[in-house]
Design a protein around this motif. Structure first.
Motif: not given
Length: 289
Positions: A98-117
């Motif tokens: 339950w926890r990891e399914t929500h944390r690793l949701d493929p639709y969820r952006p990855i937090a980063s200082e760099a702008a996404p490609l």
């Protein structure tokens, strides 16, 4: 002695299990989940294996010293262990899932200082088309990106359903005609990672692979400049050629793209008329089935 060569042959394939050699945070998290689940299941598996060997040896007919009471039929302590241990394991696995399914949701952006490609991916028979909308370029069967930069994918299929997967980065996801799926990945280091289609999609399925190359930002910019030197442009006519079933001998570069190409591919799949009942499907559709 005969067991050792058999074990060595069995473990030889582990070196090619790319999912256990992750190169990004998503892949590392998914590997940890596999190890935790495997360890929890061993809590049941190992005692069962030990008892399946120990009991027959101890209570064999030739061992007259082992006490054996055929009238014994119940033990509250054994019943407690047999029910509580699996229950605890299932509860732990359910919580982790339950926890990891929500944390690793493929639709969820990855937090980063760099702008996404931003990358738009189209599955064709039997090739992968990568569109870089901000760079206004496109490439077939080659995916290059800077390391330590979040990747934001939009995926669709021009034919049948396929599955986009870069094992060392994690999270495979389906690409489906007339639909858009999302995926976010990140590579921690530079390198060349295997990309593949995990869904059977026709005759060319085994060769529907590509190299995912994580480079430095400087090398990525140089690669973009090299692609822009290509004389080919990806427009509707060139796309129609790519739709023909086949696997290209190498990567194809397009220095410019027709605006809205990705959305146009999705709309085409939605508006494509279905053949009347009792008639054959178009020849192109048959290649992907």
């Amino acid at each position: 002695m005969l067991t050792l060569p058999c074990l060595a042959a069995f473990l030889e394939g582990c070196s090619k299990m790319l999912i256990f050699n992750p190169k990004g945070p998503i892949g590392e998290s998914e590997r940890s989940i596999i190890f935790v689940a495997f360890g929890l299941m061993l809590i049941v598996v190992i005692p069962v294996i030990v008892m399946s060997i120990w009991f027959p040896l101890k209570y064999r007919a030739s061992n007259t010293k082992a006490p054996y009471d055929p009238k014994w039929s119940h033990s509250g302590k054994i019943e407690l262990v047999m029910w509580c241990v699996p229950l605890v394991i299932v509860l732990i696995l359910a919580t982790i899932t339950w926890r990891e399914t929500h944390r690793l949701d493929p639709y969820r952006p990855i937090a980063s200082e760099a702008a996404p490609l931003d990358v738009e991916v189209v599955s064709l028979d039997w090739k992968w088309l990568f569109i870089y909308p901000k760079e206004h370029i496109a490439v077939v069967n080659e995916f290059v990106f800077p390391a330590k930069v979040p990747l934001s994918f939009r995926l669709t299929s021009d034919t049948v359903m396929t599955s986009f997967f870069i094992p060392q980065l994690g999270s495979q996801i389906y690409a489906m005609a007339g639909m858009q799926t999302r995926l976010h990945l990140l590579a921690d280091a530079t390198g060349v990672f295997a990309g593949q289609n995990q869904q059977f999609s026709g005759e060319g399925y085994p060769r529907m692979n590509f190299d995912a190359t994580a480079t430095t930002p400087e090398a990525f910019d140089a690669w973009v400049r090299r692609v822009r030197q290509s004389p080919d442009r990806l427009d509707a006519a060139r796309l129609e050629e790519l739709r023909q079933p086949g696997v290209p001998a190498g990567p194809l570069y397009f220095s410019s793209i027709e605006p809205g190409l990705f959305d146009g591919i999705m709309k085409k799949s939605v508006s494509m008329p279905m053949p009347p009942e009792g008639t054959a499907a178009p020849a192109h559709a048959g290649h992907g089935q």
